[in-house]
Structure formats: structure tokens, C-alpha cells
Design an enzyme around this catalytic site. Structure first.
Site, short mmCIF file in Angstrom:
data_model
loop_
_atom_site.label_atom_id
_atom_site.label_comp_id
_atom_site.label_asym_id
_atom_site.label_seq_id
_atom_site.Cartn_x
_atom_site.Cartn_y
_atom_site.Cartn_z
N LYS A 22 0.83 -1.21 0.00
CA LYS A 22 0.00 0.00 0.00
C LYS A 22 0.87 1.26 0.00
O LYS A 22 0.62 2.19 -0.77
CB LYS A 22 -0.90 0.01 1.24
CG LYS A 22 -1.58 1.34 1.51
CD LYS A 22 -2.41 1.32 2.75
CE LYS A 22 -1.71 1.70 4.02
NZ LYS A 22 -1.50 3.13 4.27
N ASN A 23 1.88 1.26 0.86
CA ASN A 23 2.66 2.50 1.02
C ASN A 23 3.61 2.78 -0.14
O ASN A 23 4.25 3.83 -0.17
CB ASN A 23 3.41 2.49 2.35
CG ASN A 23 2.47 2.68 3.53
OD1 ASN A 23 1.28 2.96 3.33
ND2 ASN A 23 2.97 2.53 4.74
N CYS A 116 -5.59 7.93 9.32
CA CYS A 116 -5.82 7.30 10.62
C CYS A 116 -5.39 8.25 11.74
O CYS A 116 -4.40 8.95 11.62
CB CYS A 116 -5.01 6.01 10.73
SG CYS A 116 -5.72 4.65 9.79
N ARG A 121 0.29 14.30 13.27
CA ARG A 121 0.70 14.16 11.88
C ARG A 121 0.76 15.50 11.13
O ARG A 121 0.06 15.73 10.14
CB ARG A 121 -0.21 13.17 11.15
CG ARG A 121 -0.29 11.84 11.86
CD ARG A 121 -1.01 10.78 11.09
NE ARG A 121 -0.14 10.08 10.16
CZ ARG A 121 -0.52 9.04 9.43
NH1 ARG A 121 -1.74 8.60 9.52
NH2 ARG A 121 0.32 8.45 8.62
N ILE A 123 2.41 18.61 8.77
CA ILE A 123 3.07 18.57 7.45
C ILE A 123 4.13 19.67 7.35
O ILE A 123 4.50 20.09 6.26
CB ILE A 123 2.05 18.65 6.28
CG1 ILE A 123 1.12 19.87 6.44
CG2 ILE A 123 1.26 17.38 6.15
CD1 ILE A 123 0.33 20.17 5.18
N ASP A 124 4.58 20.13 8.52
CA ASP A 124 5.54 21.24 8.51
C ASP A 124 6.84 20.90 7.76
O ASP A 124 7.40 21.76 7.07
CB ASP A 124 5.86 21.67 9.96
CG ASP A 124 6.33 20.51 10.83
OD1 ASP A 124 5.79 19.40 10.69
OD2 ASP A 124 7.25 20.70 11.63
N ASP A 305 4.45 0.56 12.03
CA ASP A 305 3.26 -0.09 11.47
C ASP A 305 3.10 -1.53 11.95
O ASP A 305 2.04 -2.12 11.77
CB ASP A 305 3.29 -0.05 9.94
CG ASP A 305 2.97 1.34 9.41
OD1 ASP A 305 2.52 2.19 10.18
OD2 ASP A 305 3.17 1.57 8.20
N ILE A 327 7.45 6.87 17.13
CA ILE A 327 7.16 7.60 15.89
C ILE A 327 5.87 8.42 16.01
O ILE A 327 5.84 9.61 15.72
CB ILE A 327 7.07 6.64 14.67
CG1 ILE A 327 8.33 5.77 14.57
CG2 ILE A 327 6.84 7.44 13.38
CD1 ILE A 327 9.62 6.49 14.24
N ARG A 397 -8.43 -0.30 4.59
CA ARG A 397 -7.51 0.69 4.02
C ARG A 397 -6.22 0.03 3.56
O ARG A 397 -5.56 0.54 2.66
CB ARG A 397 -7.12 1.74 5.08
CG ARG A 397 -8.28 2.48 5.67
CD ARG A 397 -7.73 3.50 6.62
NE ARG A 397 -7.30 4.61 5.82
CZ ARG A 397 -7.61 5.87 6.03
NH1 ARG A 397 -8.31 6.17 7.09
NH2 ARG A 397 -7.20 6.81 5.25
C1 UD1 Z 1 4.31 6.82 6.41
C2 UD1 Z 1 3.45 5.61 6.21
C3 UD1 Z 1 2.92 5.11 7.55
C4 UD1 Z 1 4.07 4.86 8.51
C5 UD1 Z 1 4.97 6.08 8.62
C6 UD1 Z 1 6.21 5.86 9.45
C7 UD1 Z 1 2.49 5.97 4.02
C8 UD1 Z 1 1.27 6.23 3.23
N1 UD1 Z 1 2.33 5.96 5.35
O1 UD1 Z 1 3.49 7.84 6.97
O2 UD1 Z 1 2.21 3.89 7.31
O3 UD1 Z 1 3.55 4.56 9.78
O4 UD1 Z 1 5.40 6.50 7.29
O5 UD1 Z 1 6.92 4.78 8.95
O6 UD1 Z 1 3.55 5.73 3.49
N2 UD1 Z 1 6.21 14.51 11.00
C9 UD1 Z 1 6.26 15.83 11.35
N3 UD1 Z 1 6.17 16.78 10.36
C10 UD1 Z 1 6.02 16.44 9.05
C11 UD1 Z 1 5.95 15.07 8.71
C12 UD1 Z 1 6.04 14.12 9.71
O7 UD1 Z 1 6.41 16.18 12.52
O8 UD1 Z 1 5.91 17.34 8.19
C13 UD1 Z 1 6.28 13.49 12.06
C14 UD1 Z 1 4.96 12.69 12.18
O9 UD1 Z 1 4.01 13.37 12.95
C15 UD1 Z 1 5.42 11.40 12.80
C16 UD1 Z 1 6.81 11.22 12.18
O10 UD1 Z 1 7.21 12.50 11.70
O11 UD1 Z 1 5.55 11.58 14.19
C17 UD1 Z 1 6.84 10.21 11.05
O12 UD1 Z 1 5.99 10.62 10.01
P1 UD1 Z 1 6.24 10.26 8.48
O13 UD1 Z 1 7.50 9.47 8.33
O14 UD1 Z 1 6.09 11.51 7.70
O15 UD1 Z 1 5.02 9.29 8.19
P2 UD1 Z 1 3.99 9.36 7.00
O16 UD1 Z 1 4.69 9.67 5.72
O17 UD1 Z 1 2.80 10.16 7.39
#
Ligand code: UD1
Length: 419
Positions: A22-23, A116, A121, A123-124, A305, A327, A397
Site C-alpha cells: 500500500k505504502n 488514521c 501528523r 506537514i511542517d 506499522d 514515531i 484501508r
Molecule cells: C508513512 C506511512 C505510515 C508509517 C509512517 C512511518 C504511508 C502512506 N504511510 O506515513 O504507514 O507509519 O510512514 O513509517 O507511506 N512529522 C512531522 N512533520 C512532518 C511530517 C512528519 O512532525 O511534516 C512526524 C509525524 O508526525 C510522525 C513522524 O514525523 O511523528 C513520522 O511521520 P512520516 O515518516 O512523515 O510518516 P507518513 O509519511 O505520514
């Protein structure tokens, strides 16, 4: 919203084939927007998140055809730059369209992504990185308006190796002017799969899978056909299912090097694991042993995960296992559901202390997110009596044909649509 009804304590046997990841599939489908030519993606799992991605592609004007695990996307007809709030809220990875749209059109308009509820989460990191590449981003009234005439390559240092941010930067920079260097990039296998797809379209990405990724912008990308790699988390789920039921099963279509931390934990628990080519045989003992402390970490550490799934395993091990979630801050919501099934788990902030019990008991439990739901299914497979796992829309999902595959292995599990 459906339910799984599971009659526990049945041994599993035989073999199961793992679906495409999926990812990987989600960012690769989004990446077809950046390609701007017809692409065919094979081994796409049948998941609700894939349906959401297809809806986004169609809403942008792409032509999409779905076949048997195949999705053909023609993004040469792309006509929109905005993704509606309703579609953005359906899943977290909708944010990956930001980099893809910027690459294709130099513009993107969208709201914050959904997904989820496992933490804030933010996006900064995505936005900081895109700004570094020259994107002008205006955040107003819950909407992100992003614009850039021509993206320019540059050096981006990530404060944390975010998977999504790394993917967004790769997508945004693939056709940028000059070279982009991502320092402290995420090293997950899904990043490698995305880079391999884009390189098959003529991109020049090197270092994917390492912490420095270099993207040399190219003028244009070309049509390609690509097969998604196997899903390591789904493979880990079937391994956990075999472990808790004391079974021997063969898992097909596995890349065992992606599963090193999960294999190591299950071996400590007493399972025998033999990998050969794309197959993996797991033989579980009658009684599992508690394993060393688990700390979820970015790849190649233990995957967040698989945390809930491995906690279901720890619940029936002999001894105490300590699991820390590093995480996501809200990824322990399966614990109160596992406790309904008789698990003995205490939590302090992000650390769970799991004292294994002899046997779990079937109960009515509720999925709170995708992997929490999968963990409850694993727990239900070894529980005495009947377990009802409610709200399996979360499981849909990420798991293609979960009940069918487990039934074929000998589990007694049925899907019931609600009500
Ligand atoms: C992806 C995976 C998810 C997996 C995660 C960590 C997909 C679709 N999803 O999620 O299944 O659990 O990687 O392996 O591929 N963070 C920030 N700011 C940001 C972005 C992230 O603070 O702009 C933090 C998040 O809140 C979290 C950590 O970084 O605490 C990891 O997030 P990230 O690696 O970005 O996970 P996703 O890409 O959302």
C-alpha cells in the site's frame, strides 16, 4: 461499516501470497501525475485507500482504468490543480499529490490531509522542504495554495526522516531545474520503490534507501510499466498470525530483507524462520517466549506499522515484553481493546509493559486505526471463543482479502457487513 467474526484457537497451515505494498502503491499512483504520460502500474492491492487515490486522480482529469491488480493512469489529460477537501480528508497520503502536482503544473491547491488518527501528523517538514525548493506556499482558511514557476533544485536537510516529506521532495524535484540533495532522507523500502518507478520513467534519482538522496531534474518523463513491491507490513501480519496460533505457514512474495527487525523479534519468541528466494516459512512453537524491548524507529529500525501487531503477539508470550512507540504519539489505542480480550498491559506515556497471559478471550472489540484493527484480528485468531472486530473499514484501508486469505490458511473468520 463491517465486522470480522473470528472463532479463535484454530491452527493455520498452507501458504499465502502477500499483496503489493500500500505504502508504495499510493505514492507511485500519485507520481503518475508528475510523469504526464500513460503509465501502467501492476500488483496494486485492492484497498479503500487505493480507491481514494483513484478518485483523486480522476478528479484532477486523469484517465484511469482498473484491471486485475493493474491500474492504468493517463495523466496527459490532467486539467485541474485543486483537490477537494472531501478527497483530501480520506487519507494521509493525499498530501503526496502536492509534490506531484507542483512537478506537473507548478501549482497545487489542497487542504490538510486526513488519515488514521494515530497522532497529530503535521506537514511542517513537507512545507519547509518545498519552500526551500522555491515554492510559494500560502496557508489560509484551511487551504494550502502552492505555486512555483519552475522548481529549482537545492539542498534540503530534514529535521526528521519523514517518509511522506522525502516522497514529496522527490516528486517535486524530479523535473526541477538543477540538482536536489535531500539530507536525512527516510530510508524505507517504499522510497526505493518510488524512485525505481520514477527512474523507469527517465528520472535521475540516486541514493534512495540511503540517508542522502540526490535528484537530478530532467526535462521530461516517459511512459512506463511498473510492478509494486510486496507489502512488508502485511507479510509481518501473516507471520504474527502464524506465531500466535503455533502454526507453520509459508508466505509467498516476500522480500525478507525488508523484514529483518520483525524476523529477529519472532525468532526471539521461539519461531523458526527460513527464507528462500521470495518465500518465507515460519514455524511457531507451542508457547511463545517474551522478547527484548522493542522501540519503533525509522527504517531499518522496528516499523511503527508493526507495533500493534507485535503487541498482540507479546500478549500471549511467556514473560514480560516492553514496547515503546517513538514515531506516533497516539498509537496505543489498541491496548484498551486488547485488554478487553484479557491482555495484561500497562502503559506509561509511550511505553507499554506487556505481561503475557496464557490465553486471550474472545470479545467485542473495535478497530481504531488500520494497524490496530489488524492487531485485533491477530489476537482474535488465538483467543478462546468468538471475537468480533468492529469498524473494519480501517482494516480495508491496507489489507486486500484479509478474511479470504486467513480462511484459506485454516482460520475461521467471516466478514459481516453492517447493519
Ligand atoms: C508513512 C506511512 C505510515 C508509517 C509512517 C512511518 C504511508 C502512506 N504511510 O506515513 O504507514 O507509519 O510512514 O513509517 O507511506 N512529522 C512531522 N512533520 C512532518 C511530517 C512528519 O512532525 O511534516 C512526524 C509525524 O508526525 C510522525 C513522524 O514525523 O511523528 C513520522 O511521520 P512520516 O515518516 O512523515 O510518516 P507518513 O509519511 O505520514
Amino acid at each position: 461499516m463491517g465486522q470480522y467474526i473470528i472463532e479463535g484457537c484454530n491452527k493455520l497451515g498452507g501458504s499465502v501470497r502477500v499483496q503489493g505494498a500500500k505504502n508504495s502503491a499510493l505514492p507511485i499512483l500519485a507520481a503518475t501525475v508528475a510523469v504526464g504520460r500513460p503509465c501502467i502500474i501492476h500488483n496494486c492491492p485492492d484497498l479503500s485507500d487505493i480507491c481514494s487515490t483513484v478518485k483523486i486522480l480522476e478528479s484532477l482529469g486523469c484517465e484511469v482504468h482498473r484491471g486485475n491488480n493493474m491500474i492504468a493512469v493517463d495523466s496527459s489529460k490532467l486539467s485541474k490543480k485543486k483537490i477537494s477537501d472531501v478527497l483530501m480528508r480520506e487519507m494521509r497520503s493525499s498530501i503526496i499529490f502536492l509534490g506531484a502536482l507542483l512537478s506537473a503544473t507548478g501549482e497545487a491547491v489542497m487542504s490538510a490531509p486526513g488519515g488514521c488518527d494515530i497522532g497529530l501528523r503535521p506537514i511542517d517538514i513537507h512545507l519547509m522542504a518545498l519552500r526551500k525548493l522555491g515554492v510559494d506556499i500560502c496557508e489560509k482558511h484551511g487551504e494550502l495554495r502552492c505555486r512555483c514557476r519552475k522548481l529549482r533544485g537545492g539542498k534540503v536537510v530534514l529535521p526528521f526522516p519523514s517518509v511522506g516529506a522525502t516522497e514529496n521532495i522527490i516528486l517535486a524535484s524530479v523535473k526541477a531545474n538543477g540538482i536536489t540533495t535531500i539530507i536525512n532522507a527516510a530510508r524505507e523500502p517504499e522510497i526505493v520503490d518510488l524512485a525505481m518507478f520514477l527512474n523507469s520513467c527517465g528520472a535521475r534519482i540516486s541514493g534512495a534507501g540511503e540517508s542522502t538522496v540526490v535528484v537530478e531534474g530532467v526535462e521530461r518523463l516517459y511512459s512506463s510499466q511498473y510492478a509494486i513491491m510486496p507489502d512488508r507490513i502485511v507479510a509481518g501480519t501473516y507471520m504474527a498470525a502464524a506465531a500466535v496460533t503455533g502454526s507453520t505457514i509459508i508466505i509467498e512474495e516476500v522480500i525478507s530483507s525488508h523484514l529483518v527487525p520483525v524476523i529477529s523479534v519472532l525468532e526471539q519468541a521461539g519461531c523458526k524462520i527460513e527464507a528462500s528466494g521470495s518465500k518465507l516459512r515460519i514455524t511457531a512453537p507451542h508457547k511463545l517466549k517474551a522478547f527484548d524491548r522493542i522501540r519503533t524507529m525509522p527504517y531499518p529500525g522496528f516499523p511503527t506499522d508493526c507495533q500493534a501487531i507485535i503487541m498482540a503477539v507479546a500478549s500471549v508470550c511467556d514473560g514480560i515484553t516492553i514496547i515503546s512507540e517513538n514515531i506516533f504519539e497516539n498509537r496505543f489505542r489498541h491496548i484498551c481493546e486488547l485488554k478487553r480480550m484479557g491482555a495484561d498491559i500497562r502503559v506509561q506515556e509511550r511505553i507499554a509493559v506487556v505481561n503475557g497471559v496464557d490465553c486471550l478471550q474472545g470479545a467485542f472489540v473495535r478497530s481504531t486505526d488500520l494497524r490496530a484493527g489488524a492487531a485485533l484480528v491477530v489476537a482474535g485468531l488465538c483467543a478462546e471463543g468468538v471475537t468480533t472486530v468492529d469498524k473494519i473499514c480501517y482494516i480495508d484501508r491496507g489489507y486486500d482479502s484479509l478474511a479470504e486469505n486467513l480462511s484459506a490458511l485454516g482460520a475461521v473468520i467471516k466478514r459481516k457487513e453492517n447493519i
